[in-house]
Design a protein around this motif. Structure first.
Motif: not given
Length: 220
Positions: A195-220
Protein backbone atom coordinates in the motif's frame (compact mmCIF):
# COMPACT_ATOMS: atom_id res chain seq x y z
CA UNK A 1 5.58 -47.03 22.51
CA UNK A 2 3.83 -48.33 25.61
CA UNK A 3 5.93 -49.79 28.38
CA UNK A 4 5.60 -53.57 28.87
CA UNK A 5 3.31 -54.55 31.75
CA UNK A 6 5.07 -55.37 34.98
CA UNK A 7 5.41 -59.01 35.71
CA UNK A 8 3.46 -60.39 38.62
CA UNK A 9 5.52 -61.46 41.60
CA UNK A 10 6.52 -65.09 41.70
CA UNK A 11 4.56 -67.22 44.17
CA UNK A 12 6.29 -68.15 47.41
CA UNK A 13 7.74 -71.63 47.06
CA UNK A 14 7.07 -74.21 49.75
CA UNK A 15 10.08 -75.57 51.64
CA UNK A 16 11.59 -78.78 50.22
CA UNK A 17 9.92 -81.96 51.41
CA UNK A 18 12.10 -84.55 53.10
CA UNK A 19 12.18 -87.87 51.21
CA UNK A 20 13.09 -89.94 54.29
CA UNK A 21 9.87 -91.45 55.72
CA UNK A 22 8.44 -89.27 58.45
CA UNK A 23 6.10 -90.39 61.26
CA UNK A 24 3.06 -90.96 59.06
CA UNK A 25 5.00 -92.55 56.20
CA UNK A 26 6.85 -94.84 58.62
CA UNK A 27 3.55 -95.77 60.30
CA UNK A 28 2.01 -96.59 56.90
CA UNK A 29 4.94 -98.81 55.95
CA UNK A 30 4.82 -100.61 59.30
CA UNK A 31 1.05 -101.08 59.00
CA UNK A 32 1.44 -102.62 55.54
CA UNK A 33 4.33 -104.83 56.66
CA UNK A 34 2.34 -106.10 59.65
CA UNK A 35 -0.68 -106.75 57.43
CA UNK A 36 1.43 -108.75 54.95
CA UNK A 37 2.99 -110.80 57.79
CA UNK A 38 -0.44 -111.54 59.23
CA UNK A 39 -1.76 -112.54 55.79
CA UNK A 40 1.20 -114.83 55.12
CA UNK A 41 0.85 -116.45 58.55
CA UNK A 42 -2.69 -117.44 57.66
CA UNK A 43 -1.22 -119.18 54.62
CA UNK A 44 0.37 -121.90 56.75
CA UNK A 45 1.60 -125.16 55.37
CA UNK A 46 -1.42 -127.05 56.66
CA UNK A 47 -3.80 -124.66 54.90
CA UNK A 48 -1.66 -124.74 51.77
CA UNK A 49 -1.42 -128.56 51.77
CA UNK A 50 -5.15 -128.93 52.30
CA UNK A 51 -5.65 -127.37 48.88
CA UNK A 52 -3.39 -130.00 47.30
CA UNK A 53 -4.10 -133.21 49.25
CA UNK A 54 -2.72 -135.69 46.72
CA UNK A 55 0.75 -134.09 46.23
CA UNK A 56 0.92 -133.37 49.96
CA UNK A 57 0.38 -137.02 50.84
CA UNK A 58 2.75 -138.44 48.20
CA UNK A 59 5.51 -135.76 48.16
CA UNK A 60 5.37 -133.84 51.45
CA UNK A 61 8.97 -132.56 51.15
CA UNK A 62 8.36 -131.11 47.70
CA UNK A 63 5.13 -129.53 48.92
CA UNK A 64 6.95 -127.91 51.83
CA UNK A 65 9.56 -126.46 49.49
CA UNK A 66 6.81 -125.26 47.15
CA UNK A 67 4.98 -123.65 50.08
CA UNK A 68 8.15 -121.96 51.29
CA UNK A 69 8.97 -120.64 47.80
CA UNK A 70 5.38 -119.51 47.31
CA UNK A 71 5.27 -117.60 50.59
CA UNK A 72 8.67 -116.02 49.98
CA UNK A 73 7.83 -114.91 46.44
CA UNK A 74 4.44 -113.59 47.52
CA UNK A 75 6.05 -111.59 50.32
CA UNK A 76 8.69 -110.16 47.98
CA UNK A 77 6.14 -109.37 45.24
CA UNK A 78 3.79 -107.58 47.65
CA UNK A 79 6.61 -105.48 49.08
CA UNK A 80 7.97 -104.60 45.61
CA UNK A 81 4.51 -103.59 44.38
CA UNK A 82 3.92 -101.52 47.50
CA UNK A 83 7.28 -99.76 47.12
CA UNK A 84 6.47 -99.09 43.47
CA UNK A 85 3.14 -97.51 44.44
CA UNK A 86 4.87 -95.37 47.07
CA UNK A 87 7.37 -94.08 44.50
CA UNK A 88 4.86 -93.67 41.67
CA UNK A 89 2.35 -91.76 43.81
CA UNK A 90 5.02 -89.91 45.85
CA UNK A 91 3.31 -91.09 49.01
CA UNK A 92 6.32 -90.51 51.28
CA UNK A 93 6.75 -86.90 50.11
CA UNK A 94 3.02 -86.21 50.47
CA UNK A 95 2.85 -87.66 53.99
CA UNK A 96 6.00 -85.78 54.97
CA UNK A 97 4.41 -82.58 53.69
CA UNK A 98 1.31 -83.39 55.74
CA UNK A 99 3.52 -83.85 58.82
CA UNK A 100 5.09 -80.47 58.13
CA UNK A 101 1.69 -78.78 57.77
CA UNK A 102 0.39 -80.34 61.00
CA UNK A 103 3.53 -79.31 62.90
CA UNK A 104 3.28 -75.80 61.49
CA UNK A 105 -0.40 -75.60 62.50
CA UNK A 106 0.48 -76.71 66.03
CA UNK A 107 3.24 -74.11 66.29
CA UNK A 108 0.86 -71.41 65.03
CA UNK A 109 -1.79 -72.48 67.52
CA UNK A 110 0.72 -72.46 70.38
CA UNK A 111 2.03 -69.05 69.35
CA UNK A 112 -1.53 -67.70 69.12
CA UNK A 113 -2.40 -69.05 72.56
CA UNK A 114 0.73 -67.51 74.03
CA UNK A 115 -0.06 -64.19 72.37
CA UNK A 116 -3.60 -64.46 73.72
CA UNK A 117 -2.34 -64.80 77.34
CA UNK A 118 -2.75 -68.54 77.38
CA UNK A 119 -6.43 -68.59 76.45
CA UNK A 120 -7.71 -71.18 74.02
CA UNK A 121 -7.85 -70.05 70.43
CA UNK A 122 -11.15 -70.50 68.66
CA UNK A 123 -10.64 -72.95 65.78
CA UNK A 124 -11.67 -71.81 62.31
CA UNK A 125 -14.86 -73.02 60.69
CA UNK A 126 -14.49 -76.40 58.94
CA UNK A 127 -14.40 -75.94 55.16
CA UNK A 128 -17.32 -78.30 54.57
CA UNK A 129 -19.59 -76.00 56.61
CA UNK A 130 -18.84 -72.96 54.46
CA UNK A 131 -21.12 -71.94 51.57
CA UNK A 132 -20.05 -72.66 48.01
CA UNK A 133 -19.52 -68.96 47.27
CA UNK A 134 -16.97 -68.64 50.09
CA UNK A 135 -15.09 -71.71 48.92
CA UNK A 136 -14.69 -70.73 45.28
CA UNK A 137 -13.96 -67.10 46.18
CA UNK A 138 -11.19 -68.28 48.52
CA UNK A 139 -9.63 -70.12 45.58
CA UNK A 140 -10.18 -67.27 43.11
CA UNK A 141 -9.11 -64.55 45.56
CA UNK A 142 -5.32 -64.80 45.02
CA UNK A 143 -5.74 -64.99 41.23
CA UNK A 144 -8.15 -62.04 41.14
CA UNK A 145 -5.85 -60.00 43.38
CA UNK A 146 -2.91 -60.70 41.08
CA UNK A 147 -4.92 -59.75 37.98
CA UNK A 148 -6.22 -56.60 39.70
CA UNK A 149 -2.68 -55.52 40.58
CA UNK A 150 -1.51 -56.20 37.01
CA UNK A 151 -4.42 -54.27 35.46
CA UNK A 152 -3.94 -51.38 37.91
CA UNK A 153 -0.28 -51.14 36.93
CA UNK A 154 -1.15 -51.16 33.22
CA UNK A 155 -3.84 -48.53 33.80
CA UNK A 156 -1.36 -46.27 35.59
CA UNK A 157 1.10 -46.65 32.72
CA UNK A 158 -1.61 -45.82 30.18
CA UNK A 159 -2.70 -42.76 32.17
CA UNK A 160 0.91 -41.56 32.38
CA UNK A 161 1.38 -42.03 28.62
CA UNK A 162 -1.90 -40.19 27.92
CA UNK A 163 -0.77 -37.28 30.10
CA UNK A 164 2.50 -37.10 28.14
CA UNK A 165 0.58 -37.13 24.84
CA UNK A 166 -1.72 -34.33 26.05
CA UNK A 167 1.31 -32.20 26.97
CA UNK A 168 2.84 -32.86 23.55
CA UNK A 169 -0.38 -31.89 21.74
CA UNK A 170 -0.70 -28.69 23.81
CA UNK A 171 2.88 -27.70 23.00
CA UNK A 172 2.33 -28.38 19.30
CA UNK A 173 -0.83 -26.26 19.27
CA UNK A 174 1.03 -23.41 20.96
CA UNK A 175 3.80 -23.68 18.36
CA UNK A 176 1.23 -23.64 15.53
CA UNK A 177 -0.47 -20.57 17.01
CA UNK A 178 2.92 -18.83 17.32
CA UNK A 179 3.79 -19.58 13.67
CA UNK A 180 0.36 -18.43 12.50
CA UNK A 181 0.79 -15.21 14.45
CA UNK A 182 4.19 -14.64 12.84
CA UNK A 183 2.73 -15.40 9.40
CA UNK A 184 -0.14 -12.97 9.91
CA UNK A 185 2.34 -10.29 11.02
CA UNK A 186 4.47 -10.90 7.91
CA UNK A 187 1.43 -10.75 5.64
CA UNK A 188 0.31 -7.54 7.30
CA UNK A 189 3.80 -6.05 6.76
CA UNK A 190 3.73 -7.05 3.09
CA UNK A 191 0.27 -5.57 2.65
CA UNK A 192 1.40 -2.34 4.31
CA UNK A 193 4.49 -2.18 2.09
CA UNK A 194 2.34 -2.73 -1.01
CA UNK A 195 0.00 0.00 0.00
CA UNK A 196 2.92 2.38 0.65
CA UNK A 197 4.38 1.90 -2.86
CA UNK A 198 2.95 4.11 -5.65
CA UNK A 199 1.22 2.32 -8.50
CA UNK A 200 3.70 3.69 -11.06
CA UNK A 201 6.63 2.30 -9.09
CA UNK A 202 4.93 -1.08 -8.95
CA UNK A 203 4.59 -1.14 -12.77
CA UNK A 204 8.22 -0.11 -13.14
CA UNK A 205 9.41 -2.81 -10.78
CA UNK A 206 7.33 -5.35 -12.61
CA UNK A 207 8.79 -4.39 -15.97
CA UNK A 208 12.32 -4.50 -14.57
CA UNK A 209 11.70 -7.94 -13.12
CA UNK A 210 10.33 -9.22 -16.44
CA UNK A 211 13.27 -7.77 -18.34
CA UNK A 212 15.76 -9.26 -15.93
CA UNK A 213 14.09 -12.65 -16.26
CA UNK A 214 14.27 -12.46 -20.09
CA UNK A 215 17.95 -11.52 -19.94
CA UNK A 216 18.71 -14.45 -17.69
CA UNK A 217 16.90 -16.84 -19.98
CA UNK A 218 18.70 -15.45 -23.03
CA UNK A 219 22.06 -15.70 -21.34
CA UNK A 220 21.31 -19.26 -20.36
Amino acid sequence: MSAPPSRSPSPVQAPPVQQTPGPRAAALQKLYSDAIKHTLRTCSYSNFASSFPTPASHAPDAMKRLHSDFVEKLDRSCKLNFDHILRDRQVVASLNDLDRLVDDARRRKTAAEQANTGQAVQPPLPPHTLPASSLYLSHLGPLLSEKHASLSSRLQNAQSENADLVDTVVQQRREIERLLSQLETTIADIDAANEALPVDNMHALTEEAVALDMDLRTAG
